[in-house]
Motif scaffolding. Structure first.
Motif, PDB file in Angstrom:
ATOM      1  N   HIS A 140      34.483  -2.423  -0.743  1.00  0.00           N
ATOM      2  CA  HIS A 140      33.165  -2.923  -0.362  1.00  0.00           C
ATOM      3  C   HIS A 140      33.029  -2.927   1.145  1.00  0.00           C
ATOM      4  O   HIS A 140      33.947  -3.363   1.841  1.00  0.00           O
ATOM      5  CB  HIS A 140      32.976  -4.353  -0.874  1.00  0.00           C
ATOM      6  CG  HIS A 140      33.452  -4.537  -2.257  1.00  0.00           C
ATOM      7  ND1 HIS A 140      32.828  -3.965  -3.322  1.00  0.00           N
ATOM      8  CD2 HIS A 140      34.533  -5.175  -2.748  1.00  0.00           C
ATOM      9  CE1 HIS A 140      33.494  -4.266  -4.423  1.00  0.00           C
ATOM     10  NE2 HIS A 140      34.537  -4.991  -4.098  1.00  0.00           N
ATOM     11  N   VAL A 193      40.264  -0.039  -8.780  1.00  0.00           N
ATOM     12  CA  VAL A 193      40.343  -0.538  -7.401  1.00  0.00           C
ATOM     13  C   VAL A 193      38.950  -0.381  -6.815  1.00  0.00           C
ATOM     14  O   VAL A 193      38.299   0.637  -7.033  1.00  0.00           O
ATOM     15  CB  VAL A 193      41.345   0.294  -6.581  1.00  0.00           C
ATOM     16  CG1 VAL A 193      41.461  -0.226  -5.160  1.00  0.00           C
ATOM     17  CG2 VAL A 193      42.707   0.311  -7.257  1.00  0.00           C
ATOM     18  N   THR A 194      38.478  -1.390  -6.117  1.00  0.00           N
ATOM     19  CA  THR A 194      37.130  -1.260  -5.556  1.00  0.00           C
ATOM     20  C   THR A 194      37.160  -1.455  -4.044  1.00  0.00           C
ATOM     21  O   THR A 194      38.061  -2.103  -3.512  1.00  0.00           O
ATOM     22  CB  THR A 194      36.160  -2.293  -6.162  1.00  0.00           C
ATOM     23  OG1 THR A 194      36.689  -3.590  -5.919  1.00  0.00           O
ATOM     24  CG2 THR A 194      35.983  -2.072  -7.638  1.00  0.00           C
ATOM     25  N   SER A 212      38.847   8.763  -7.201  1.00  0.00           N
ATOM     26  CA  SER A 212      38.461   8.390  -5.853  1.00  0.00           C
ATOM     27  C   SER A 212      37.685   7.090  -5.922  1.00  0.00           C
ATOM     28  O   SER A 212      36.867   6.881  -6.824  1.00  0.00           O
ATOM     29  CB  SER A 212      37.675   9.528  -5.232  1.00  0.00           C
ATOM     30  OG  SER A 212      36.340   9.217  -5.154  1.00  0.00           O
ATOM     31  N   ILE A 213      37.971   6.189  -5.020  1.00  0.00           N
ATOM     32  CA  ILE A 213      37.342   4.875  -5.120  1.00  0.00           C
ATOM     33  C   ILE A 213      36.347   4.603  -4.003  1.00  0.00           C
ATOM     34  O   ILE A 213      35.620   3.629  -4.050  1.00  0.00           O
ATOM     35  CB  ILE A 213      38.397   3.746  -5.151  1.00  0.00           C
ATOM     36  CG1 ILE A 213      39.262   3.781  -3.910  1.00  0.00           C
ATOM     37  CG2 ILE A 213      39.253   3.831  -6.395  1.00  0.00           C
ATOM     38  CD1 ILE A 213      40.055   2.504  -3.741  1.00  0.00           C
ATOM     39  N   LEU A 214      36.310   5.448  -3.010  1.00  0.00           N
ATOM     40  CA  LEU A 214      35.335   5.244  -1.936  1.00  0.00           C
ATOM     41  C   LEU A 214      35.029   6.586  -1.284  1.00  0.00           C
ATOM     42  O   LEU A 214      35.937   7.364  -1.007  1.00  0.00           O
ATOM     43  CB  LEU A 214      35.895   4.277  -0.885  1.00  0.00           C
ATOM     44  CG  LEU A 214      35.138   4.190   0.449  1.00  0.00           C
ATOM     45  CD1 LEU A 214      33.797   3.501   0.257  1.00  0.00           C
ATOM     46  CD2 LEU A 214      35.956   3.455   1.497  1.00  0.00           C
ATOM     47  N   ILE A 215      33.761   6.832  -1.066  1.00  0.00           N
ATOM     48  CA  ILE A 215      33.362   7.991  -0.274  1.00  0.00           C
ATOM     49  C   ILE A 215      32.283   7.510   0.685  1.00  0.00           C
ATOM     50  O   ILE A 215      31.343   6.825   0.282  1.00  0.00           O
ATOM     51  CB  ILE A 215      32.786   9.126  -1.151  1.00  0.00           C
ATOM     52  CG1 ILE A 215      33.842   9.621  -2.144  1.00  0.00           C
ATOM     53  CG2 ILE A 215      32.329  10.276  -0.272  1.00  0.00           C
ATOM     54  CD1 ILE A 215      33.281  10.483  -3.230  1.00  0.00           C
ATOM     55  N   LYS A 216      32.445   7.842   1.929  1.00  0.00           N
ATOM     56  CA  LYS A 216      31.462   7.401   2.923  1.00  0.00           C
ATOM     57  C   LYS A 216      31.139   8.594   3.816  1.00  0.00           C
ATOM     58  O   LYS A 216      32.040   9.233   4.364  1.00  0.00           O
ATOM     59  CB  LYS A 216      32.063   6.249   3.734  1.00  0.00           C
ATOM     60  CG  LYS A 216      31.383   5.956   5.049  1.00  0.00           C
ATOM     61  CD  LYS A 216      30.204   5.043   4.876  1.00  0.00           C
ATOM     62  CE  LYS A 216      29.585   4.735   6.248  1.00  0.00           C
ATOM     63  NZ  LYS A 216      28.212   4.280   6.113  1.00  0.00           N
ATOM     64  N   TYR A 254      36.319  -1.832   5.373  1.00  0.00           N
ATOM     65  CA  TYR A 254      36.045  -2.024   3.953  1.00  0.00           C
ATOM     66  C   TYR A 254      37.029  -3.013   3.378  1.00  0.00           C
ATOM     67  O   TYR A 254      38.227  -2.947   3.697  1.00  0.00           O
ATOM     68  CB  TYR A 254      36.164  -0.698   3.200  1.00  0.00           C
ATOM     69  CG  TYR A 254      34.942   0.169   3.377  1.00  0.00           C
ATOM     70  CD1 TYR A 254      33.973   0.224   2.387  1.00  0.00           C
ATOM     71  CD2 TYR A 254      34.747   0.894   4.546  1.00  0.00           C
ATOM     72  CE1 TYR A 254      32.830   0.997   2.552  1.00  0.00           C
ATOM     73  CE2 TYR A 254      33.619   1.661   4.723  1.00  0.00           C
ATOM     74  CZ  TYR A 254      32.660   1.710   3.723  1.00  0.00           C
ATOM     75  OH  TYR A 254      31.533   2.455   3.891  1.00  0.00           O
TER      76      TYR A 254
END
Lengths: 967, 410
Positions: A745, A742-743, A605-609, A727
Motif C-alpha cells: 500500500h 502479500v499486499t 507480482s504484488i505491486l506495479i507502479k 510502500y
C-alpha cells in the motif's frame, strides 16, 4: 571556555579519523590491458608482463605480485631478466632501457627502477643506428648486447649501463670477417635476433633481417661461422646440444643448421614448411627443446606444438604477444607452455595427455565477455562458499590437475580474514563469481542465464569445433570471447543473499531471474511472468529492442544457481534497480518506466507502479532513437565537412586567388567552430527533464512507516527525478505465507526539492546504525536493530545527503555536496570502519564516490564529511561508473576493460600483496634445491646426460674464467 | 498586472463557486467557515465575524492571510480584504495575532522568519502602521524582509567596484534563470605581469529569462563565485552543477564584461549605480540593496558576505521537499496491483475534500511541507493543486508535477 572544549573535541575526532580511515590503492586484479612484452626468469620463477601504457607487472606463486610504472608514457616492447639476479631490463618504444630491481625492505620486496639508459650513437649518425631492435641479457649477468636497426650490436655493462665501446660489434667488423662472395652488403640489415650459445657464453649468434646469421666470438672478436639463409629472418634458436641453430622465416618455414667446427658448412641440414606447400604467414618465434618443438604461426593466432607424432596448432582468440616454456624435473623436460596473448594468459600442461590448459590463479581475463556490472558480498558463510566452490569445480573438470607452474617468491601475507565474493555480470548473460578475499582474484564459478531464453546461437556451437582430419590440426584454447550473441542477455544488476543462497539477476531486456543454489543438476521449466510497467500510460511508443523469448519447455540446469522464476518487464527496458529480501521472499525491480515487487514464493507480482513522465520523450521511446539521432547528426556533420573540402578543391583548380579566398573562408569556418564554445545551460531541474521516472534505487526495510509504535515491512523506491516512494508491505503470517497474498500500500511520497537523482536510501535504527541485511540477525551475525529509539530515513541524492525523521517525515539533517564543491555522488555504499588502535571501537559510515573521482567518507548518523581522497581520474567515466564498495571500506573499479583496481579506505582491512623474492644463489651447481637455472645454464644441465663428465668440468671451469675476465 | 493574470489562470474553476472556504487560526485554535464570495462585506464586518467565531470579543488582533505564494499578507482594510477573498485558492487561510504579541512580519516567507526569530519589526502597512506603540514616527517604510524578494545586486559595499554580486530570485515567477556558461580565458594582472588563466564566462542569455529580464548579468561576464564559493580551478561541469544545485537561491559574483555600469561604493553617489542596463528591470524588477554591510570583510572583498554566509536562504530552499503521507492506511486488496486505477489512486490520493469525487476511496492524508510555513498552509496549497488536477480529469501527471514545482518555490 566553550570554544576551548570544542577545540579539544575536534582534535580527538581528528585522531580518531586517523585511526579509522586511510586511503590506499592496494592491488590490481585481472589481466593487464594491452600487454606488449613477456619475460620469464627461470631462476626466480617469475613472470613479467610489460604493457603498452608503460606498466611492468611481475607474478610468481599466487599472491606474489609486483607492479611498476615507467615515467615515460611509452609501451614496453621487451622485458628481460638478468640471469640469476633479481634485476630486469625493459626496453620501451621510445628506445630507452630501464633497469628494475626487487629490493627487500623490512622483509618485503619492492619493485624499484634503478636506472635508465638511452644508446647514443656517433654524432651525426641517423637515429636508426642506435634504434634497439633486440636485447640479449648475457648469462654472465653483467652484459647487455643490444642489436640495432643499423645492424650494429652494442655492448653495455650492467647494472650501471656503461657502454663498452671497444667491444661493440659493428657492421663493418662483421662484413670484413664474412667472405664477400655470399655476403652482399644488402644482407646486413637490422639485427633481428641475438642468441647466446647454450654452452659457450662467449659465442653469440647474430641474426640479420635479411636472413644472414653470424656466430660471433665475443672474446676473440671475430666471426666464427656464418649461415647464409635467404629468407627474411624472424627468429633464431640455438639448440641445447649446441649443434644446431634453428631459424624461422617470414614465409612460414623453419630451417635447421648444423653448427660445426668448419666455417664452410653452409648447407642447411633440414628445412620444413609445416603448413603446406604454399608459403604462409611468418613463423615469428621458434623454440626447440630436447623433446618438444614449438612454433608460432600467424593467420589465426596460433602456436604449433610438435612432439613426435603429436602435432597441435593451438588456436588463440587474440593476437599472440610472446610465449615461453617452463621446464622441470631432472631431465628439464618441458612441463608447461605459457602463452601471452593480447587478452589473456594461457598455460598449457605439456606433461598430461591431451595437453590440457592449466587454470590461471591470477591474470584471469575478467572481460572474456565485457563486464556490464559488479556486486560485492563480504563475509560469505562457509557453507555457501563450499557449495559455490563445488559447483565451480564441476565446471572446471576440463582443466589440468597440475599445480600452477610459476612458483617464484614467497607470499608473506596472512590469510584473508574473511571470505569475500565479487560477482561480475557480463554482456553475454553470464555472472562470474570471483574469490575476492585475497590478492588473487580467483575464478570460482560461472553462471549462464542464456539457457533460459531462445537465442540465435546454439550453445553447443562453440564446443567441439574441431572436425576430424582437419589440417592444420587447430585446437581452440583460451576463454576470451568478446562476441555476444545477443546484447539483450547482458546482466545489469545482481543481488545475492549470502544466507539463503537466493540470487537475483536482471538484464538489458527487462528480464529478472530469481535463482537458487542447488547441488544437483535439475531439469525444470522457468515460469515467466510479464509485468506491464506502463499501467495504461498513453502515448507511449517503445522503439527499443523486443523482449527476450523465454523457453516454455523444461531446461536442464547444471549444479549451481538454477533459475526458477522469471519476470519480464514490458516495455523491455534495461533494469536499473534491483533488490531481494530473502526473509520476505520478495524481489523488487525498476526500469526507466516504473518499478514492481514480485513474490517469488507465490510467483506472482504484488505491486506495479508506473513512474513515467508522459512528457519525457526519451524515456517514452526507448534507447534506440537517441543513438540514432546522434548518429544522424554525426553523419550530417561529416557530410558538411566533406562538402566544404570538395568546394575547396574546385577553387584550387581554378586559380590562386580563389584558393586564397577559399582558404580564408575555411579558416573563418574553423574559427567559428572554435568560437562556438562548449556551453552549459544553467537551469533548475524540472519535472519535464528526461528520465525523471527512471528508478535508481530500491530498498526493503522493516521500520516505522506509519506510526512510532509498530514497525512494518516497507519498500522504498527512489527515482532519477528526486522522488522517493514508500510502500507498506503486509506479509501473511509464516504458516500462511504460501497461500495468503502479500499486499503493498502506498504510504509516503517525498519529492526532493532539488530534484537530483536518488542514488541511495538507508534506514537508520534507534542508535543511528543502518538496518542489518535480511537474515543477518537470524544468523546471529548482526546485532538486532534498535527498535526502541526512533528510526531515521537517509536519502542520498546525487547532490545532498538528507536525514528525515520517521514515521512523520521531516528534515532533520542534511549535507550539501554539489552546492559546495560542484561534485556529484556517483556511487555510495554503507561501510563499517574499525579502529586500528582499539579492537572494540568501530563506526559505520557512508562511502561515496563523486563524479570528480574523489572518494569521501561521510559519518552516520550525523552526515558529516570525514575524509576525502582523490581516487579515479575525473575523465575516467567508465572507471567511476564501475566502482563497487565492500561493507568493510574497500572498493573495486575498472582501470581497463580487463582490470579491477582494489582500494581501501579502512585502516583495519587492507588486502595488498606482501611478498619476498630472494636472489638465487650464485654458485649454480652446488645446491640441490637451487631454483631452476636460467636458460643458458639450464641448457647446460639439460645437456648434461649427453656430455662427458670431464667436459662438463672443463666447461664450468672455463665459464668461471670467462666471467672473471669479463668482470 | 501580470500577477493578477497569473492568479486568474491558476484558479479558472472558481467562477461557479459562490462561497469561499475560510480556515482561521488564533493561537492554537482553528475555525472553519465560509463567506460569500460576491458580497462578503467589508473589513470591519469580517473583523467582527472573526472575533465572534473565535470567541475573543474585544481583543485587539491583527489579521493576516496566506496568499497563493505562501506569503503572509496583512488584512487591515477593505481593499486587501477583498483581494484576500478573491485570491483564495480555494481555501482562505487567516492567521489572527494579538496586538500585544510579538509583532507579525508580513512579506516573503514571513511565517518562517518569524519562527526563527529573525523578524524584528512590527506590522507596518498603510492604514495600520500607527498601531504599533514603538513606531511613533508614523513613517511607512517597511523593512527589507517585509517585501517580496526580487533579484538584486548585493554586497555592493564589500566588493571591489569591478565586481558585482547578483542574487537571482526565482521567487513567484515561472521564468527560467535563462543563461548559459562556457569555458574561457581570463586575464589577470599579477605582480609578475599579465597572466592568462582559465575562467568561466556567461555565454548566452535566454530571451525573457531572469538573467536577461533583470539585466543583472551580461554575456561574457566572468563568473568568480557561486554562492560564496570561489570557482577558480573548477571545471565547467562543476560550476554548472554548483549553479544548478543552488538554482533556487543563486548568488553569483561576476566581473562584468561591461565595466561602465559599475555600482559606485557607498559614499559616492549611490544613484549612479542603478543606471544603464541595470535599470532595465522587467516585471520581476531589480533593486540595489545594501543589506549586509560588514566592515570586517572590507579588507577581503571576495569572501562570502553576510548575505551568503547567513544561510537563511539555504534552509528556505531545502525544506521545500514535498512530503505526502498516508496517515491512516486502510487495508487494500492486493488485486489493485494489476488494476490500473491504482496509479490514479495513488496520484490523486491527497484529494480529500470536496473535489475528490473521482477517487474511489479517498484516503485520509496529511500533506506537509517540513518548513515552518506549517503543515496547514501547505495543505491548502497542495489541496488546491490536487483539486485542480482532479477537476481537469484529463490533466495528466505532468501538469500536476509542474504545480508541485510552484509550491517548491515557497
Amino acid at each position: 571556555m566553550k570554544r576551548f572544549r570544542r577545540h579539544g573535541h575536534e582534535s580527538d575526532r581528528d585522531r580518531l579519523k586517523q585511526e579509522l580511515f586511510q586511503f590506499n590503492k592496494t592491488v590490481e586484479h585481472g589481466f593487464p590491458h594491452q600487454p606488449s612484452a613477456l619475460g620469464y626468469s627461470p631462476s626466480l620463477q617469475l613472470l613479467a608482463i610489460g604493457t603498452r601504457s608503460g606498466a611492468i607487472k611481475l607474478y610468481g606463486v599466487p599472491g606474489v605480485e609486483f607492479m611498476g610504472l615507467h615515467d615515460e608514457n611509452a609501451a614496453v616492447t621487451q622485458v628481460h631478466f638478468l640471469p640469476h639476479q633479481v634485476e630486469l631490463v625493459t626496453l620501451l618504444d621510445d628506445n630507452s632501457l630501464h633497469m628494475w630491481t626487487l629490493r627487500a625492505h623490512k622483509g618485503l620486496s619492492e619493485l624499484l627502477e634503478m636506472g635508465r639508459f638511452t644508446l647514443t650513437g656517433p654524432p651525426g649518425a641517423p637515429p636508426s643506428v642506435t634504434r634497439v631492435t633486440t636485447v640479449l641479457a648475457h648469462s654472465s649477468g653483467e652484459l647487455l648486447l643490444l642489436g640495432t636497426e643499423g645492424g650494429h650490436v652494442f655492448i653495455v655493462e650492467v647494472p650501471g649501463f656503461r657502454e663498452l665501446e671497444e667491444r661493440n660489434i659493428s657492421l663493418d667488423q662483421v662484413a670484413s670477417s664474412v667472405p664477400d662472395d655470399y655476403i652482399g652488403r644488402r644482407n646486413l640489415e637490422h639485427v633481428e635476433a641475438l642468441q647466446e650459445s647454450p654452452v659457450n657464453p662467449d659465442q653469440v649468434v647474430i641474426g640479420y633481417g635479411r636472413g644472414l646469421m653470424v656466430i660471433w666470438d665475443l672474446r676473440k672478436r671475430c666471426a666464427i661461422q656464418h649461415i647464409p639463409a635467404t629468407q627474411q629472418l624472424e627468429s633464431v634458436w640455438w639448440t641445447e646440444e649446441e649443434s644446431y641453430i634453428l631459424s624461422s622465416h617470414s614465409d612460414g618455414s623453419y630451417c635447421r643448421w648444423m653448427v660445426g667446427g668448419k666455417d664452410v658448412n653452409e648447407e642447411k641440414e633440414k628445412s620444413d614448411i609445416p603448413y603446406g606447400h604454399f608459403p604462409c604467414k611468418a613463423i615469428s618465434k621458434i623454440v626447440h627443446l630436447s623433446t618438444a618443438d614449438g612454433a608460432s604461426y600467424g593467420d589465426r593466432h596460433c602456436i604449433t606444438v610438435i612432439h613426435g607424432k603429436t602435432h597441435v596448432a593451438l588456436d588463440f582468440t587474440s593476437r599472440i604477444i610472446d610465449f615461453f616454456v617452463i621446464r622441470e624435473g631432472p631431465q628439464w623436460d618441458p612441463s608447461a607452455l605459457v602463452v601471452l596473448v593480447e587478452e589473456e594468459l594461457v598455460v598449457i600442461d605439456l606433461q598430461t595427455e591431451g595437453w590440457p590448459v592449466i587454470q590461471t590463479p591470477y591474470l584471469v581475463p575478467l572481460h572474456s565477455s565485457a563486464i556490464t556490472c559488479s556486486h560485492h558480498i563480504s563475509v560469505i558463510p562457509l557453507k555457501l562458499w563450499e557449495r559455490i566452490t563445488a559447483a565451480g569445480d564441476l565446471q572446471n573438470a576440463h582443466y589440468s590437475k597440475k599445480p600452477w607452474p610459476i612458483t617464484g617468491g614467497q607470499n608473506l601475507a596472512s590469510d584473508p580474514p574473511q571470505r569475500d565474493l565479487l560477482l561480475t555480470g557480463h554482456e553475454d548473460g553470464t555472472v562470474r563469481f570471483w574469490d575476492a578475499s585475497g590478492v588473487c582474484l580467483y575464478p570460482m564459478y560461472k553462471l549462464s542465464t542464456a539457457g533460459v531464453f531462445h537465442t540465435d546461437a546454439d550453445p553447443n556451437d562453440n564446443m567441439n569445433q574441431g572436425t576430424e582430419g582437419e589440417w592444420p590440426p587447430f585446437r581452440k584454447v583460451g576463454c576470451f570471447d568478446p562476441y555476444s550473441d545477443d546484447p539483450r542477455l547482458g546482466i545489469q544488476k545482481i543481488h545475492l543473499c549470502k544466507y539463503s543462497g537466493y540470487l537475483t539477476v536482471a538484464g538489458t531486456a527487462g528480464q529478472i531471474l530469481v535463482l537458487e543454489l542447488n547441488d544437483e543438476a535439475a531439469e525444470q521449466t522457468v515460469e515467466a511472468k510479464v509485468v506491464d510497467l506502463l499501467q495504461g500510460q498513453e502515448g507511449f511508443r517503445w522503439k527499443g529492442h523486443t523482449r527476450l523469448d523465454a523457453r516454455d519447455e523444461p531446461v536442464l540446469f547444471p549444479p549451481g544457481f538454477q533459475p526458477f522464476a522469471l519476470v519480464q518487464c514490458q516495455p523491455p527496458a534495461v533494469v536499473t534497480a534491483l533488490t531481494l529480501h530473502s526473509e520476505w521472499k520478495l524481489v523488487a525491480f525498476g526500469t526507466s518506466h516504473g518499478f514492481g515487487v514480485y513474490d517469488y514464493q507465490q510467483k506472482n507480482s504484488i505491486l506495479i507502479k508506473c513512474t513515467l513522465n508522459p512528457s519525457d520523450q526519451l524515456a517514452m521511446e526507448g534507447p534506440l532513437s537517441r543513438v540514432k539521432s546522434i548518429k544522424k547528426s554525426l553523419r550530417q556533420s561529416f557530410r558538411r565537412i566533406r562538402r566544404s573540402r570538395v568546394s575547396l578543391r574546385k577553387h584550387h583548380a581554378s586559380n590562386a586567388a580563389k584558393l586564397h579566398d577559399a582558404n580564408a573562408r575555411l579558416e573563418a569556418e574553423l574559427a567559428e567552430m572554435e568560437l562556438a564554445p562548449v556551453q552549459r545551460k544553467i537551469e533548475a531541474r524540472s519535472s519535464d527533464d528526461s528520465f525523471t521516472g527512471l528508478v535508481r534505487m530500491l530498498y526493503f526495510a522493516d521500520t516505522f512507516l506509519l506510526d512510532s509504535s509498530h514497525n512494518t515491512p516497507s519498500l522504498w523506491a527512489g527515482t532519477n527525478g528526486g522522488c522517493v516512494f514508500a510502500y507498506m508491505l503486509r506479509l501473511p503470517p509464516v504458516e500462511h505465507r504460501a497461500d495468503e497474498p502479500v499486499t503493498a500500500h502506498p504510504a509516503k511520497e517525498i519529492q526532493l526539492m532539488h530534484r537530483a537523482p536518488v542514488v541511495g536510501i538507508v534506514v537508520l535504527d534507534g542508535c543511528g546504525a543502518p538496518l542489518p541485511e535480511p537474515l543477518e540477525v537470524a544468523h546471529d551475525l548482526a546485532r538486532s536493530p534498535d527498535m526502541q529509539g526512533s528510526h531515521h530515513l537517509l536519502v542520498i541524492s546525487e547532490e545532498q545527503f538528507k536525514v528525515f525523521t520517521l514515521p512523520k517525515v521531516s528534515t532533520k539533517m542534511k549535507l550539501k555536496l554539489t552546492a559546495m564543491d560542484g561534485s556529484r555522488v556517483r556511487r555510495v555504499g554503507v561501510a563499517w570502519f574499525g579502529s586500528s588502535r582499539s579492537e572494540d571501537y568501530s563506526e559505520s559510515g557512508l562511502v561515496v564516490l563523486t563524479n570528480q573521482g574523489d572518494v569521501h567518507v561521510v559519518s552516520l548518523p550525523a552526515v558529516k564529511m570525514q575524509v576525502h581522497y582523490p581516487c579515479i581520474r575525473r575523465e575516467d567515466v567508465s572507471g567511476i561508473a564501475s566502482c563497487v564498495f565492500t561493507k568493510h571500506g574497500q572498493g573495486f573499479y575498472l582501470i581497463s576493460p580487463s582490470e579491477f583496481e582494489r582500494f581501501s579506505l579502512s585502516t583495519r582491512y587492507l588486502v595488498e600483496p606482501r611478498c619476498l623474492v630472494e636472489a638465487p644463489p650464485k654458485s649454480a651447481t652446488s645446491s640441490q634445491h637451487r631454483p631452476q637455472p636460467d636458460r643458458a645454464s639450464s641448457a647446460y644441465s639439460a645437456a648434461r646426460p649427453v656430455m662427458e663428465h670431464a667436459l662438463l668440468n672443463d666447461e664450468s671451469e672455463y665459464l668461471r674464467e670467462t666471467e672473471e675476465r669479463m668482470y | 498586472m501580470s500577477r493578477q493574470q497569473q492568479q486568474q489562470q491558476r484558479t479558472p474553476l472558481k467562477v461557479t463557486d459562490t462561497v469561499v472556504e475560510v480556515k482561521s487560526k488564533f493561537e492554537a485554535e482553528y475555525r472553519r467557515f465560509a463567506v460569500k464570495k460576491n458580497g462578503p462585506g467589508g473589513f470591519q464586518e469580517f473583523y467582527g465575524l472573526l472575533q465572534t467565531i473565535h470567541q475573543i470579543p474585544g481583543v485587539d488582533v491583527l489579521l493576516g492571510y496566506a496568499d497563493v505564494h505562501g506569503d503572509l499578507l496583512p488584512i487591515n482594510n477593505d481593499d486587501n480584504f477583498h483581494k484576500a477573498v478573491s485570491s483564495a485558492n480555494p481555501l482562505l487561510r487567516i492567521i489572527i495575532t494579538k496586538k500585544e504579541d510579538e509583532p507579525v512580519v508580513f512579506g516573503t516567507n514571513s511565517l518562517q522568519r518569524r519562527k526563527k526569530g529573525l523578524g524584528l519589526t512590527g506590522l507596518r502597512t498603510p492604514g495600520a502602521g500607527s498601531t504599533h506603540s514603538k513606531n511613533r514616527t508614523g513613517l511607512m517604510i517597511g523593512m527589507p524582509q517585509n517585501f517580496r524578494q526580487v533579484s538584486s545586486i548585493i554586497d555592493v559595499d564589500i566588493l571591489p567596484e569591478t565586481h558585482r554580486r547578483v542574487r537571482l530570485h526565482k521567487h513567484g515567477t515561472h521564468k527560467p534563470l535563462g543563461f548559459y556558461i562556457r569555458d574561457g580565458v581570463s586575464v589577470r594582472v599579477t605582480p609578475q605581469g599579465v597572466e592568462k588563466v582559465p575562467g568561466v564566462f556567461i555565454s548566452r542569455l535566454v530571451r525573457g529569462g531572469l538573467a536577461e529580464s533583470t539585466g543583472l548579468l551580461g554575456v561574457n561576464d566572468e563568473i568568480l563565485e557561486v554562492n560564496g564559493i570561489d570557482v577558480a580551478g573548477k571545471s565547467l561541469d562543476q560550476v554548472t552543477d554548483m549553479m544548478v544545485a543552488n538554482s533556487h537561491n543563486l548568488i553569483v559574483t561576476v566581473k562584468p564584461a561591461n565595466q561602465r555600469n559599475n555600482v559606485m561604493h557607498r559614499g559616492s553617489k549611490t544613484s549612479m549605480g542603478n543606471s544603464g542596463s541595470v535599470g532595465s528591470a522587467g516585471s520581476t524588477g531589480s533593486i540595489l540593496s545594501h543589506d549586509s554591510p560588514s566592515p570586517a570583510s572590507q579588507s577581503n572583498p571576495i569572501t562570502a558576505s553576510n548575505s551568503i554566509a547567513e544561510g537563511d536562504s539555504d534552509d528556505e530552499d531545502d525544506d521545500g521537499d514535498i512530503i505526502l503521507e498516508n496517515d491512516s492506511l486502510m487495508p487494500h486488496d492486493s488485486h489493485q496491483v494489476t488494476d490500473s486505477n491504482n496509479v490514479n489512486l495513488n496520484r490523486d490520493s491527497p484529494t480529500n475534500g470536496p473535489h475528490s469525487s473521482t477517487v474511489v476511496r479517498p484516503l485520509p492524508q496529511s500533506v506537509s511541507l517540513p518548513s515552518s510555513v506549517g503543515a496547514s498552509l501547505s495543505d491548502s496549497s497542495m489541496t488546491s493543486n490536487y483539486n485542480r488536477n482532479t477537476a481537469h480529469t484529463a490533466s495528466n501527471r505532468q501538469e500536476s508535477m509542474r504545480e508541485d514545482g510552484t509550491i517548491i518555490t515557497l
